[in-house]
Design a protein around this motif. Structure first.
Motif, PDB file in Angstrom:
ATOM      1  N   ARG A  62      47.774  40.701  42.826  1.00 32.34           N
ATOM      2  CA  ARG A  62      49.010  40.741  42.062  1.00 32.34           C
ATOM      3  C   ARG A  62      50.001  39.911  42.872  1.00 32.34           C
ATOM      4  NH1 ARG A  62      48.182  47.078  40.642  1.00 32.34           N
ATOM      5  NH2 ARG A  62      48.715  47.302  42.816  1.00 32.34           N
ATOM      6  N   PRO A  63      49.972  38.590  42.652  1.00 31.85           N
ATOM      7  CA  PRO A  63      50.733  37.672  43.518  1.00 31.85           C
ATOM      8  C   PRO A  63      52.230  37.955  43.583  1.00 31.85           C
ATOM      9  CG  PRO A  63      49.231  36.452  42.101  1.00 31.85           C
ATOM     10  CD  PRO A  63      49.206  37.881  41.638  1.00 31.85           C
ATOM     11  N   THR A  64      52.817  38.418  42.486  1.00 36.61           N
ATOM     12  CA  THR A  64      54.267  38.616  42.487  1.00 36.61           C
ATOM     13  C   THR A  64      54.707  39.749  43.403  1.00 36.61           C
ATOM     14  OG1 THR A  64      54.156  40.037  40.536  1.00 36.61           O
ATOM     15  CG2 THR A  64      54.555  37.684  40.154  1.00 36.61           C
ATOM     16  N   ILE A  65      53.777  40.653  43.745  1.00 33.41           N
ATOM     17  CA  ILE A  65      54.153  41.740  44.646  1.00 33.41           C
ATOM     18  C   ILE A  65      53.335  41.724  45.935  1.00 33.41           C
ATOM     19  CG2 ILE A  65      55.130  43.226  42.870  1.00 33.41           C
ATOM     20  CD1 ILE A  65      52.531  44.798  42.806  1.00 33.41           C
ATOM     21  N   GLY A  66      52.558  40.671  46.149  1.00 30.49           N
ATOM     22  CA  GLY A  66      51.851  40.483  47.420  1.00 30.49           C
ATOM     23  C   GLY A  66      50.759  41.476  47.707  1.00 30.49           C
ATOM     24  N   GLU A  67      50.001  41.895  46.678  1.00 29.81           N
ATOM     25  CA  GLU A  67      48.911  42.835  46.862  1.00 29.81           C
ATOM     26  C   GLU A  67      47.600  42.194  46.433  1.00 29.81           C
ATOM     27  OE1 GLU A  67      51.395  46.916  45.930  1.00 29.81           O
ATOM     28  OE2 GLU A  67      50.024  46.170  44.412  1.00 29.81           O
ATOM     29  N   SER A  68      46.531  42.566  47.151  1.00 31.83           N
ATOM     30  CA  SER A  68      45.213  42.055  46.761  1.00 31.83           C
ATOM     31  C   SER A  68      44.130  43.018  47.235  1.00 31.83           C
ATOM     32  CB  SER A  68      44.964  40.662  47.323  1.00 31.83           C
ATOM     33  OG  SER A  68      44.886  40.702  48.730  1.00 31.83           O
ATOM     34  N   CYS A  69      42.970  42.826  46.648  1.00 32.02           N
ATOM     35  CA  CYS A  69      41.783  43.614  46.996  1.00 32.02           C
ATOM     36  C   CYS A  69      40.590  42.663  46.933  1.00 32.02           C
ATOM     37  CB  CYS A  69      41.611  44.751  46.000  1.00 32.02           C
ATOM     38  SG  CYS A  69      40.123  45.739  46.277  1.00 32.02           S
ATOM     39  N   ALA A  70      39.717  42.736  47.922  1.00 32.33           N
ATOM     40  CA  ALA A  70      38.522  41.894  47.939  1.00 32.33           C
ATOM     41  C   ALA A  70      37.277  42.784  47.950  1.00 32.33           C
ATOM     42  CB  ALA A  70      38.520  40.989  49.158  1.00 32.33           C
TER      43      ALA A  70
END
Length: 122
Positions: free
Chosen positions: A111-119
């Motif tokens: 979720r680029p606009t809030i700086g979250e990611s999961c791999a």
């Protein structure tokens, strides 16, 4: 020298709404809200006779087809996404792409606009 191993990646975007029922009753995650998502799928392996690991166009079409299933919808309505965490959404993409791409090695959801990611590494 051993045979080289390559990893190719395609990305897609979708927008969707969700809510998460875990946590305190008044937590903001419990309210319906939406995000813009970016998803990347990577396929790893040796170069095939065609000169590639997998056809990038086929990966692009398959990835975008799954993203389109979720686009502008309520994620909680999808079987398997009743509690649509980043982790479960990664699994959703992996389960749909792996049959066509046995070398699927990684799915990254952000979720680029809030700086979250999961791999998810497969």
């Amino acid at each position: 020298m051993s045979e080289p191993v390559f990893e190719i990646t395609k990305a897609a975007h979708f927008d969707a709404a969700h809510y998460i029922e875990q946590g305190p009753g008044d937590h903001r995650y419990r309210r319906l809200h939406g995000h813009s998502f970016r998803v990347e799928a990577s396929v790893k392996g040796p170069m095939l006779a065609a000169g590639w690991v997998a056809d990038l166009e086929s990966l692009d079409v398959a990835l975008k087809a799954v993203a389109t299933e979720l686009d502008h919808g309520l994620l909680n309505d999808r079987p398997g996404l009743e509690s649509p965490t980043l982790e479960r959404i990664c699994l959703y993409f992996a389960e749909r792409l792996k049959p066509q791409f046995p070398g699927l090695s990684r799915v990254v959801l952000s979720r680029p606009t809030i700086g979250e990611s999961c791999a998810l590494t497969l």
